[in-house]
Design an enzyme around this catalytic site. Structure first.
Site, PDB file in Angstrom:
ATOM      1  N   ASP A  73      40.131 -37.492  -9.501  1.00  0.00           N
ATOM      2  CA  ASP A  73      39.644 -38.186  -8.301  1.00  0.00           C
ATOM      3  C   ASP A  73      40.207 -37.579  -7.007  1.00  0.00           C
ATOM      4  O   ASP A  73      40.765 -38.303  -6.161  1.00  0.00           O
ATOM      5  CB  ASP A  73      40.039 -39.676  -8.350  1.00  0.00           C
ATOM      6  CG  ASP A  73      39.604 -40.356  -9.641  1.00  0.00           C
ATOM      7  OD1 ASP A  73      38.557 -39.987 -10.177  1.00  0.00           O
ATOM      8  OD2 ASP A  73      40.325 -41.268 -10.087  1.00  0.00           O
ATOM      9  N   GLU A 113      29.647 -44.614  -8.278  1.00  0.00           N
ATOM     10  CA  GLU A 113      31.030 -44.741  -7.794  1.00  0.00           C
ATOM     11  C   GLU A 113      31.419 -43.470  -7.050  1.00  0.00           C
ATOM     12  O   GLU A 113      30.633 -42.540  -6.925  1.00  0.00           O
ATOM     13  CB  GLU A 113      31.997 -45.002  -8.947  1.00  0.00           C
ATOM     14  CG  GLU A 113      32.091 -43.853  -9.940  1.00  0.00           C
ATOM     15  CD  GLU A 113      32.984 -44.139 -11.138  1.00  0.00           C
ATOM     16  OE1 GLU A 113      33.520 -45.257 -11.271  1.00  0.00           O
ATOM     17  OE2 GLU A 113      33.140 -43.226 -11.966  1.00  0.00           O
TER      18      GLU A 113
HETATM   19  O1  FUB Z   1      40.091 -42.682 -12.128  1.00  0.00           O
HETATM   20  C1  FUB Z   1      39.592 -43.960 -12.392  1.00  0.00           C
HETATM   21  C2  FUB Z   1      38.150 -44.053 -12.016  1.00  0.00           C
HETATM   22  O2  FUB Z   1      37.400 -43.086 -12.740  1.00  0.00           O
HETATM   23  C3  FUB Z   1      37.845 -43.735 -10.577  1.00  0.00           C
HETATM   24  O3  FUB Z   1      38.185 -44.762  -9.698  1.00  0.00           O
HETATM   25  C4  FUB Z   1      36.406 -43.436 -10.686  1.00  0.00           C
HETATM   26  O4  FUB Z   1      35.840 -42.839  -9.564  1.00  0.00           O
HETATM   27  C5  FUB Z   1      36.377 -42.557 -11.910  1.00  0.00           C
HETATM   28  O5  FUB Z   1      36.694 -41.227 -11.607  1.00  0.00           O
END
Ligand code: FUB
Length: 326
Positions: A19, A226
């Site tokens: 991330d 996301e």
């Molecule tokens: O790293 C945890 C979660 O997985 C992140 O918040 C999302 O964007 C995905 O990458």
């Protein structure tokens, strides 16, 4: 001493990182990643396997220099309101202060967004005692426009709980829309001058197709899932994000940071591992995509590594697709 970084190779190998939010601060490239832990938690759609407890800040002097790990910058134990799961963070600079924005579950298990501050881009960061009032879900990405207004973009489906906030309040058993209905959009809020609160209730961003119609929930190749990121290029706002279940990084553009945005195309094809998450940054005259994959761990979804590659625009402002270099 780490080796010099190379495109499409993990920028560090001694810890798992994911991330990446990349920013240029004080002439260096700083990367704010999640810190994946080497555990075997149950893997499910709720994201229980992403059970992270701290953040490390990384920096690179130039893209042929080694990546420096500045060590632990913030730990879960020091955040009074948070119970678990320090997911994707971002950072911003204003008021002679560096701000680390991060999601975590509160004591009730609801994801919220928190802020921590430091006089240095590498931390350590001191958390605010409470989460940002009115915040929810995951993956904050902060963008400061040329007029100095700061915005935070956020939200994630499934484990990120965005479906539960469709009414504006948390509804534990809420489901996503029907496939033919408009998809749930990411949220955005203007930040206050001190960066510690929203100026208003979060707004839902609309992402439209080429005919001006909202992308539908069933359009999993294009709809928002996301990991939002905002950047500006030649006066246009670029909102890029993960499509989650179809594992792409895609983008949409607008002449307004609040949208509506129009879908434009794919930036990065699916990587090894379920999640894909990115940031886009200009550094020393070139544009770069920071992303992660699970190659270093041999494909474990929750043991990821941050990488980078150069990103190119076409003359018309579209972004050239990057086939995942597996
Ligand atoms: O790293 C945890 C979660 O997985 C992140 O918040 C999302 O964007 C995905 O990458």
């Amino acid at each position: 001493m780490n080796e010099p970084v190379k495109p499409n190779e993990p920028i560090v190998k001694h810890i798992y990182t994911a991330d990446p939010s990349a920013h240029v601060f004080e002439g260096k490239l700083y990367i704010y990643p999640s810190h994946d832990l080497d555990h075997e938690n149950t893997s499910n759609d709720n994201g229980d396997q992403y059970d992270m407890e701290d953040y490390h800040v990384l920096s690179i002097d130039s893209l042929d220099a080694p990546c420096v790990d500045h060590g632990e910058a913030l730990h879960l134990r020091d955040i009074p309101w948070a119970k678990q799961q320090l997911w994707a963070p971002d950072a911003a600079y204003r008021n002679n202060t560096y701000y680390l924005f991060f999601p975590a579950r509160d004591k009730e298990g609801i994801f919220r967004l928190g802020v921590a501050t430091s006089p240095s881009p590498s931390g350590p960061f001191t958390p605010e005692p409470n989460y940002i009032p009115g915040s929810f879900s995951i993956d904050p990405a902060v963008f400061i426009d040329e007029d100095d207004q700061a915005y935070v973009y956020f939200g994630g489906l499934w484990g990120g709980q965005l479906e539960k906030w469709q009414t504006g309040a948390y509804v534990e058993d809420a489901e996503g829309p029907e496939p033919s209905a408009p998809a749930i959009g990411p949220r955005v809020a203007k930040l206050s001058e001190d960066m510690l609160s929203f100026q208003h209730d979060a707004l839902e961003i609309s992402i439209l197709d080429e005919n001006g119609q909202p992308l539908t929930a069933g359009d999993e190749e294009r709809r928002y899932f996301e990991g939002p990121w905002m950047h500006k290029y030649n006066g246009t706002y670029y909102l890029s994000y993960s499509t989650g279940s179809t594992h792409q990084i895609v983008y949409a553009t607008s002449d307004n940071p609040l949208g509506p945005f129009t879908y434009r195309g794919v930036i990065l094809t699916p990587v090894l591992g379920w999640t894909t998450h990115h940031s886009i940054v200009e550094f020393q005259g070139k544009w770069y995509l920071f992303y992660h994959d699970s190659s270093l761990s041999g494909g474990a979804d929750n043991k990821r590594s941050v990488k980078f590659t150069e990103l190119h625009y076409n003359e018309d402002g579209t972004i050239q697709m990057i086939p995942y270099p597996s």
